[in-house]
Design a protein around this motif. Structure first.
Motif, short mmCIF file in Angstrom:
data_model
loop_
_atom_site.label_atom_id
_atom_site.label_comp_id
_atom_site.label_asym_id
_atom_site.label_seq_id
_atom_site.Cartn_x
_atom_site.Cartn_y
_atom_site.Cartn_z
N ASP A 28 1.30 3.87 -2.93
CA ASP A 28 0.99 5.52 -2.29
C ASP A 28 1.78 6.05 -3.15
O ASP A 28 1.62 7.97 -4.07
CB ASP A 28 0.76 6.43 -1.27
CG ASP A 28 -0.77 5.41 -0.29
OD1 ASP A 28 -1.19 4.83 -1.22
OD2 ASP A 28 -0.82 4.91 0.81
N ASN B 252 1.62 6.53 -6.65
CA ASN B 252 0.53 7.66 -7.18
C ASN B 252 0.79 8.90 -7.26
O ASN B 252 0.53 9.42 -7.48
CB ASN B 252 -0.84 7.66 -6.81
CG ASN B 252 -1.65 6.23 -6.59
OD1 ASN B 252 -1.15 5.30 -8.48
ND2 ASN B 252 -2.12 5.66 -6.47
N GLU B 253 2.03 9.14 -5.93
CA GLU B 253 1.98 10.57 -5.20
C GLU B 253 3.16 10.92 -6.80
O GLU B 253 3.01 11.74 -7.45
CB GLU B 253 3.10 10.80 -4.05
CG GLU B 253 3.03 12.27 -3.67
CD GLU B 253 2.00 13.19 -3.95
OE1 GLU B 253 2.22 13.97 -3.50
OE2 GLU B 253 0.43 12.29 -3.61
N GLN C 131 0.18 -1.06 0.23
CA GLN C 131 -0.19 -0.77 0.34
C GLN C 131 1.05 1.36 0.09
O GLN C 131 0.44 2.66 -0.37
CB GLN C 131 -0.76 -0.48 1.69
CG GLN C 131 -2.01 1.29 1.32
CD GLN C 131 -2.97 0.96 0.05
OE1 GLN C 131 -3.70 -0.05 -0.60
NE2 GLN C 131 -3.20 1.86 -0.45
#
Length: 140
Positions: free
Chosen positions: A52, A55-56, A48
């Motif tokens: 993240d 995605n950032e 996860q």
């Protein structure tokens, strides 16, 4: 064929069974499900967190891309460079098309339309008969 990670590349099936047996004896049958659950949660949290971060990074790359619009910068720079050049080319065209006293070559004859035409300037053509020389002038 499945490729195992580097530390398990030389381990066979019977060796894996032996390792699992040692773990079972060392930790006991009651604590192994808790350890497996904890390892599963930890792996989920790691995945996860990496998702993240990805995605950032993608989001910030999109923001940078919109801020750094290369095509827009090229168009603006081209406009900045072309505008003065076009203005100068228009001026040069006007200068070239405007006749001045310096536009004629040195020693050139004046424009025939600006000088009056006299009889001596008219030359006979093949269609016109040649006038006889004046006999009065020949007798003198």
């Amino acid at each position: 064929m499945t490729v195992l990670p580097l530390f398990l590349s030389d381990v066979g099936g019977s060796e894996i069974v032996l390792i699992l047996l040692v773990i079972l004896m060392f930790f006991g049958s009651k604590s192994i499900p808790g350890i497996a659950r904890t390892m599963g949660k930890t792996m989920h949290q790691i995945r996860q967190a990496s998702q993240d971060v990805q995605n950032e990074i993608k989001k910030s790359a999109g923001d940078v891309k919109t801020d750094f619009d290369l095509q827009k910068m090229v168009r603006e720079t081209t406009d900045i460079i072309e505008k003065p050049l076009l203005e100068e080319s228009v001026k040069m065209d006007q200068i070239i098309q405007t006749p001045t006293q310096f536009s004629k070559p040195f020693g050139a004859m004046p424009n025939p339309s600006s000088t009056p035409v006299t009889d001596t300037d008219v030359k006979p053509t093949l269609d016109q008969p040649v006038a006889e020389p004046n006999k009065d002038l020949a007798q003198e």
